[in-house]
Design a protein around this motif. Structure first.
Motif, PDB file in Angstrom:
ATOM      1  N   LEU A  17       0.826  -1.140   0.021  1.00 52.42           N
ATOM      2  CA  LEU A  17      -0.138   0.034   0.146  1.00 52.42           C
ATOM      3  C   LEU A  17       0.877   1.136   0.069  1.00 52.42           C
ATOM      4  O   LEU A  17       0.259   2.338  -0.143  1.00 52.42           O
ATOM      5  CB  LEU A  17      -0.972  -0.064   1.030  1.00 52.42           C
ATOM      6  N   GLN A  18       2.223   1.256   0.043  1.00 55.01           N
ATOM      7  CA  GLN A  18       2.926   2.389  -0.192  1.00 55.01           C
ATOM      8  C   GLN A  18       3.274   2.634  -1.613  1.00 55.01           C
ATOM      9  O   GLN A  18       3.884   3.603  -1.681  1.00 55.01           O
ATOM     10  CB  GLN A  18       4.388   2.093   0.478  1.00 55.01           C
ATOM     11  N   ALA A  19       2.824   2.031  -2.394  1.00 54.49           N
ATOM     12  CA  ALA A  19       3.028   2.195  -3.814  1.00 54.49           C
ATOM     13  C   ALA A  19       2.337   3.377  -3.996  1.00 54.49           C
ATOM     14  O   ALA A  19       1.193   3.730  -3.421  1.00 54.49           O
ATOM     15  CB  ALA A  19       2.299   1.065  -4.800  1.00 54.49           C
ATOM     16  N   SER A  20       2.708   4.444  -5.011  1.00 54.99           N
ATOM     17  CA  SER A  20       2.234   5.704  -4.985  1.00 54.99           C
ATOM     18  C   SER A  20       0.440   5.642  -5.476  1.00 54.99           C
ATOM     19  O   SER A  20      -0.238   6.498  -5.090  1.00 54.99           O
ATOM     20  CB  SER A  20       2.760   6.499  -6.251  1.00 54.99           C
ATOM     21  N   HIS A  21       0.161   4.799  -6.257  1.00 56.39           N
ATOM     22  CA  HIS A  21      -1.182   4.827  -6.754  1.00 56.39           C
ATOM     23  C   HIS A  21      -2.236   4.471  -5.649  1.00 56.39           C
ATOM     24  O   HIS A  21      -3.294   4.912  -5.443  1.00 56.39           O
ATOM     25  CB  HIS A  21      -1.389   3.996  -8.004  1.00 56.39           C
ATOM     26  N   TYR A  22      -1.576   3.818  -4.755  1.00 55.80           N
ATOM     27  CA  TYR A  22      -2.419   3.648  -3.310  1.00 55.80           C
ATOM     28  C   TYR A  22      -2.274   4.745  -2.127  1.00 55.80           C
ATOM     29  O   TYR A  22      -3.113   5.223  -1.623  1.00 55.80           O
ATOM     30  CB  TYR A  22      -2.015   2.308  -2.485  1.00 55.80           C
ATOM     31  N   SER A  23      -1.049   4.847  -1.843  1.00 55.52           N
ATOM     32  CA  SER A  23      -0.685   6.098  -0.919  1.00 55.52           C
ATOM     33  C   SER A  23      -1.410   7.622  -1.369  1.00 55.52           C
ATOM     34  O   SER A  23      -1.402   8.345  -0.437  1.00 55.52           O
ATOM     35  CB  SER A  23       0.687   6.314  -0.479  1.00 55.52           C
ATOM     36  N   ALA A  24      -1.182   7.824  -2.804  1.00 55.47           N
ATOM     37  CA  ALA A  24      -1.640   9.162  -3.020  1.00 55.47           C
ATOM     38  C   ALA A  24      -3.209   9.004  -3.156  1.00 55.47           C
ATOM     39  O   ALA A  24      -3.661  10.166  -3.616  1.00 55.47           O
ATOM     40  CB  ALA A  24      -0.861   9.185  -4.471  1.00 55.47           C
ATOM     41  N   ASN A  25      -3.824   8.121  -3.241  1.00 44.42           N
ATOM     42  CA  ASN A  25      -5.238   8.122  -3.470  1.00 44.42           C
ATOM     43  C   ASN A  25      -6.045   8.967  -2.562  1.00 44.42           C
ATOM     44  O   ASN A  25      -5.813   8.929  -1.266  1.00 44.42           O
ATOM     45  CB  ASN A  25      -5.812   6.668  -3.358  1.00 44.42           C
ATOM     46  N   ALA A  26      -7.035   9.725  -3.014  1.00 41.65           N
ATOM     47  CA  ALA A  26      -7.480  10.561  -2.211  1.00 41.65           C
ATOM     48  C   ALA A  26      -8.624  10.222  -1.087  1.00 41.65           C
ATOM     49  O   ALA A  26      -8.621  10.304   0.127  1.00 41.65           O
ATOM     50  CB  ALA A  26      -8.322  11.658  -2.911  1.00 41.65           C
ATOM     51  N   ILE A  80      -8.241   6.655   0.058  1.00 38.11           N
ATOM     52  CA  ILE A  80      -7.380   6.077   1.162  1.00 38.11           C
ATOM     53  C   ILE A  80      -6.906   7.069   2.054  1.00 38.11           C
ATOM     54  O   ILE A  80      -6.979   6.743   3.282  1.00 38.11           O
ATOM     55  CB  ILE A  80      -6.381   5.396   0.048  1.00 38.11           C
ATOM     56  N   GLN A  81      -6.466   8.350   1.662  1.00 44.60           N
ATOM     57  CA  GLN A  81      -5.793   9.329   2.565  1.00 44.60           C
ATOM     58  C   GLN A  81      -7.161   9.754   3.686  1.00 44.60           C
ATOM     59  O   GLN A  81      -6.795  10.042   4.818  1.00 44.60           O
ATOM     60  CB  GLN A  81      -5.378  10.688   1.633  1.00 44.60           C
ATOM     61  N   GLN A  82      -8.363   9.726   2.996  1.00 44.64           N
ATOM     62  CA  GLN A  82      -9.293  10.258   3.756  1.00 44.64           C
ATOM     63  C   GLN A  82      -9.804   9.127   5.053  1.00 44.64           C
ATOM     64  O   GLN A  82     -10.105   9.423   6.046  1.00 44.64           O
ATOM     65  CB  GLN A  82     -10.538  10.574   3.014  1.00 44.64           C
ATOM     66  N   ALA A  83      -9.624   7.812   4.234  1.00 43.49           N
ATOM     67  CA  ALA A  83      -9.885   6.673   5.168  1.00 43.49           C
ATOM     68  C   ALA A  83      -8.785   6.753   6.484  1.00 43.49           C
ATOM     69  O   ALA A  83      -9.212   6.491   7.482  1.00 43.49           O
ATOM     70  CB  ALA A  83      -9.852   5.354   4.597  1.00 43.49           C
ATOM     71  N   ILE A  84      -7.660   6.930   6.115  1.00 39.68           N
ATOM     72  CA  ILE A  84      -6.322   7.157   7.085  1.00 39.68           C
ATOM     73  C   ILE A  84      -6.927   8.096   8.172  1.00 39.68           C
ATOM     74  O   ILE A  84      -6.760   8.170   9.375  1.00 39.68           O
ATOM     75  CB  ILE A  84      -5.116   7.111   6.703  1.00 39.68           C
ATOM     76  N   ALA A  85      -7.394   9.108   7.692  1.00 42.07           N
ATOM     77  CA  ALA A  85      -7.516  10.476   8.534  1.00 42.07           C
ATOM     78  C   ALA A  85      -8.638  10.153   9.554  1.00 42.07           C
ATOM     79  O   ALA A  85      -8.794  10.619  10.711  1.00 42.07           O
ATOM     80  CB  ALA A  85      -7.646  11.694   7.651  1.00 42.07           C
ATOM     81  N   GLU A  86      -9.871   9.484   9.030  1.00 39.94           N
ATOM     82  CA  GLU A  86     -10.921   9.246   9.609  1.00 39.94           C
ATOM     83  C   GLU A  86     -11.049   8.123  10.198  1.00 39.94           C
ATOM     84  O   GLU A  86     -11.900   7.484  10.965  1.00 39.94           O
ATOM     85  CB  GLU A  86     -12.151   9.368   8.787  1.00 39.94           C
ATOM     86  N   LYS A 119     -10.479  -0.068  -4.132  1.00 41.91           N
ATOM     87  CA  LYS A 119     -11.181   0.063  -5.867  1.00 41.91           C
ATOM     88  C   LYS A 119     -10.842   1.051  -6.378  1.00 41.91           C
ATOM     89  O   LYS A 119     -10.590   0.535  -7.741  1.00 41.91           O
ATOM     90  CB  LYS A 119     -12.865  -0.245  -5.653  1.00 41.91           C
ATOM     91  N   ASP A 120     -10.950   2.138  -6.257  1.00 40.04           N
ATOM     92  CA  ASP A 120     -10.635   3.183  -6.844  1.00 40.04           C
ATOM     93  C   ASP A 120      -9.073   3.260  -7.420  1.00 40.04           C
ATOM     94  O   ASP A 120      -8.734   3.786  -8.830  1.00 40.04           O
ATOM     95  CB  ASP A 120     -10.750   4.549  -6.099  1.00 40.04           C
ATOM     96  N   ALA A 121      -8.392   2.695  -6.668  1.00 43.63           N
ATOM     97  CA  ALA A 121      -6.849   2.548  -6.837  1.00 43.63           C
ATOM     98  C   ALA A 121      -6.557   1.525  -7.618  1.00 43.63           C
ATOM     99  O   ALA A 121      -5.192   1.389  -8.152  1.00 43.63           O
ATOM    100  CB  ALA A 121      -5.852   2.759  -5.542  1.00 43.63           C
ATOM    101  N   GLY A 122      -7.353   0.534  -7.921  1.00 51.74           N
ATOM    102  CA  GLY A 122      -7.366  -0.468  -8.965  1.00 51.74           C
ATOM    103  C   GLY A 122      -6.681  -1.878  -8.056  1.00 51.74           C
ATOM    104  O   GLY A 122      -6.279  -2.731  -8.671  1.00 51.74           O
ATOM    105  N   TRP A 123      -7.190  -1.862  -6.925  1.00 50.86           N
ATOM    106  CA  TRP A 123      -6.698  -3.288  -6.187  1.00 50.86           C
ATOM    107  C   TRP A 123      -7.545  -4.562  -6.857  1.00 50.86           C
ATOM    108  O   TRP A 123      -6.677  -5.593  -6.937  1.00 50.86           O
ATOM    109  CB  TRP A 123      -7.302  -3.246  -4.766  1.00 50.86           C
ATOM    110  N   ALA A 124      -8.629  -4.346  -7.276  1.00 51.92           N
ATOM    111  CA  ALA A 124      -9.213  -5.582  -7.699  1.00 51.92           C
ATOM    112  C   ALA A 124     -10.225  -5.088  -9.088  1.00 51.92           C
ATOM    113  O   ALA A 124     -10.646  -3.809  -9.310  1.00 51.92           O
ATOM    114  CB  ALA A 124     -10.364  -5.916  -6.740  1.00 51.92           C
ATOM    115  N   THR A 125     -10.488  -6.073  -9.634  1.00 52.00           N
ATOM    116  CA  THR A 125     -10.942  -5.830 -11.198  1.00 52.00           C
ATOM    117  C   THR A 125     -12.766  -5.983 -10.973  1.00 52.00           C
ATOM    118  O   THR A 125     -13.430  -5.637 -11.660  1.00 52.00           O
ATOM    119  CB  THR A 125     -10.639  -6.666 -12.137  1.00 52.00           C
ATOM    120  N   SER A 126     -13.217  -6.715  -9.843  1.00 47.57           N
ATOM    121  CA  SER A 126     -14.371  -7.052  -9.457  1.00 47.57           C
ATOM    122  C   SER A 126     -15.433  -5.852  -9.347  1.00 47.57           C
ATOM    123  O   SER A 126     -14.998  -4.808  -8.641  1.00 47.57           O
ATOM    124  CB  SER A 126     -14.620  -7.865  -8.273  1.00 47.57           C
TER     125      SER A 126
END
Length: 546
Positions: A368-377, A379-385, A396-403
């Motif tokens: 999750l330290q890859a940029s497309h995860y760590s920079a996702n808005a 995910i950042q909101q989820a960490i803050a809250e 899902k938005d960062a591309g973890w899964a295709t489902s």
């Protein structure tokens, strides 16, 4: 002399008796006083090993005492040196002889005891005791000689003066002292023999020997040693009991923390998810939801999870080879939904991990330290809250899964297994099974707008007031009774002024969840919906659970 010749003699009876006595003595038929004394002494010395009884000893002692007294009275001026020497010899030798007899008898008695089954081993204990006494006596003699040599000749002069002044008193004192020592030694010997028999009969092993040999000093040391051993044993027993109790409580706390989770979700998994939440900010509820959705298969997990410890379906990348948590890679067939509604089966390499805990840590520390995860808005909101829902959307938005249903699947797992309760927990909370007030409040907020239904227990569909409070506490891992009165009896009542966020507010017939600042969330009545209200003072008391 022939009695018939008495009439023919003119000698007196005294002359006749005296003459016959001299003839009898000369002939050896009757012994004189000195010969009788020597003969008695010789007989006594030769009888050491064959003496039958001890009853004659008192009479002989009385005879010797009378003889000693007669000799002292007859030779008060000390002129009769032979009589005095004889008296001294008898006085000094008699105690020694009696001691030898007593020792012989003691040895015989102990030998007889040793031959019995009940008192086997008495002989060795007796021999050891005798050796110890001899050693102690030798030490005392050395100390006494040292004291005499240090005092010089002054004590000798005083002793000589006293001796020359009163020879008779000295002789009497020696006799009395010798007899006193003899009686004292006899008493000690009897006590020692009784102690040997008693300790042998008790079958106490080394403790018995130590008590017999050591006297008061070793007995005291043995008592201290036994006390120390007893203390250690008691401490160990108490330690075991306390450990067992704490182990039981710890197991109960862990069981409570894991309540409602699938059987394949282990305590170590949840603990590491919360630890990574504290360290990297990734909500623990979503982490566990991913494990369930990616690896769960009914009551078990997939082979990818059980064999390769890959709990999240993370594919292989060559950059992972140097990671501490990684053990290698393995090829698996999988289905991907590149086009919504269309599934494609492919073969791909997946990362193999050293263990389940290592996999969870790798997800937060590396993946999750890859940029497309760590920079996702999101995910950042989820960490803050600390929001598992936002984390699911961000993944899902960062591309973890295709489902296309990935987010819904994660949120459904959160609802089913009450996973959001872990978002506000610490590792300490998990270990103690402590109630997370944030989880209770979060669950209450999630039901805002749900209609009031009398007797309702279905979250998101219909709840009554006690159904709401029961659901909220269930999300925090705490099972409470169904009805409001039972809930009040289950917890601890305190004044409303002492209420904390997450507590239940109670008045007869109604309950609510206190959220702080004089506000609470409740299901008010039929025709209304779950809402936030003010005025906590309207309730009779607050109920604290745990």
């Amino acid at each position: 002399m022939d009695p018939r010749s008495l009439d023919n003699t003119s000698a007196s009876i005294a002359d006749i008796v005296t003459a016959d006595k001299l003839d009898a003595v000369s002939a050896g038929i009757v012994k004189d006083d000195e010969s009788q004394s020597l003969s008695a002494l010789s007989e006594k010395q030769s009888a050491l090993g064959t003496r039958a009884t001890c009853k004659a000893a008192p009479s002989k002692r009385r005879m010797r005492k009378s003889a000693d007294a007669s000799a002292v009275n007859a030779d008060s001026d000390g002129a009769s040196g032979v009589g005095e020497a004889s008296s001294k010899t008898e006085t000094s030798s008699t105690p020694s002889e009696r001691l030898k007899v007593r020792q012989f008898l003691e040895r015989e008695a102990v030998s007889e005891l040793d031959e019995t089954d009940e008192f086997e081993g008495v002989g060795s204990a007796y021999d050891t005791e005798r050796g110890a006494k001899r050693a102690i006596a030798a030490m005392r003699d050395r100390k006494a000689k040292g004291a005499l040599s240090a005092s010089g000749g002054s004590k000798g002069s005083s002793a000589n003066a006293i001796k020359s002044t009163s020879a008779q008193g000295t002789k009497k004192a020696k006799t009395t002292s010798a007899r006193g020592v003899s009686h004292t030694q006899a008493s000690h010997a009897a006590q020692a023999t009784g102690a040997v028999a008693k300790t042998a009969a008790s079958s106490s092993g080394n403790a018995a020997v130590a008590g017999t040999v050591g006297g008061s000093g070793i007995a005291a040391g043995g008592g201290v040693l036994c006390g120390v051993i007893a203390f250690v044993l008691v401490a160990l027993v108490i330690g075991q009991i306390i450990s067992a109790l704490f182990g039981f409580w710890d197991a109960e706390d862990k069981k409570r923390s894991m309540e409602g989770l699938p059987p394949y979700i282990t305590y170590e998994m949840v603990e590491e998810a919360i630890r990574c939440q504290e360290e990297f900010g990734h909500p623990a509820g979503c982490t566990i939801a991913q494990i369930i959705c990616e690896s769960g298969q009914g009551e078990t997990m997939s082979q990818l999870a059980t064999r390769d410890h890959n709990l999240f379906g993370m594919k292989w990348a060559s950059s992972f080879a140097s990671a501490l948590e990684v053990a290698g890679k393995a090829g698996w067939t999988t289905q991907e939904e590149y086009t919504p509604g269309t599934f494609t089966t492919i073969t791909a390499y997946f990362t193999v991990f050293k263990g389940d805990v290592e996999c969870i840590r790798f997800r937060s520390r590396v993946f999750l330290q890859a940029s497309h995860y760590s920079a996702n808005a999101l995910i950042q909101q989820a960490i803050a809250e600390r929001s598992s829902d936002k984390m699911a959307e961000g993944l899902k938005d960062a591309g973890w899964a295709t489902s296309s249903t990935y987010v819904d699947s994660l949120k459904s797992a959160m609802d089913t297994y009450n996973l959001r309760r872990f978002d506000s927990m610490t590792v300490e909370d998990l270990e103690s099974g402590a109630l997370s007030a944030d989880a209770v409040i979060a669950a209450a907020y999630s039901q805002l707008g749900v209609p009031y239904v009398w007797g309702g227990t279905t979250p998101g569909v219909g709840l009554d007031c006690s159904g709401l409070t029961q659901y909220c506490y269930r999300q925090a891992g705490i099972a409470i009774p169904r009805n409001s009165e039972d809930q009040a009896a289950f917890g601890r009542k305190v004044p409303v002024s002492e209420a904390s966020p997450g507590d239940i507010l109670w008045r007869p017939g109604h309950v609510a969840i206190y959220i702080g600042d004089d506000r609470y969330i409740h299901e008010p009545h039929s025709g209304a919906a779950c809402t936030i209200a003010s005025g906590a003072s309207q309730f009779a008391s607050a109920i604290k659970i745990r």
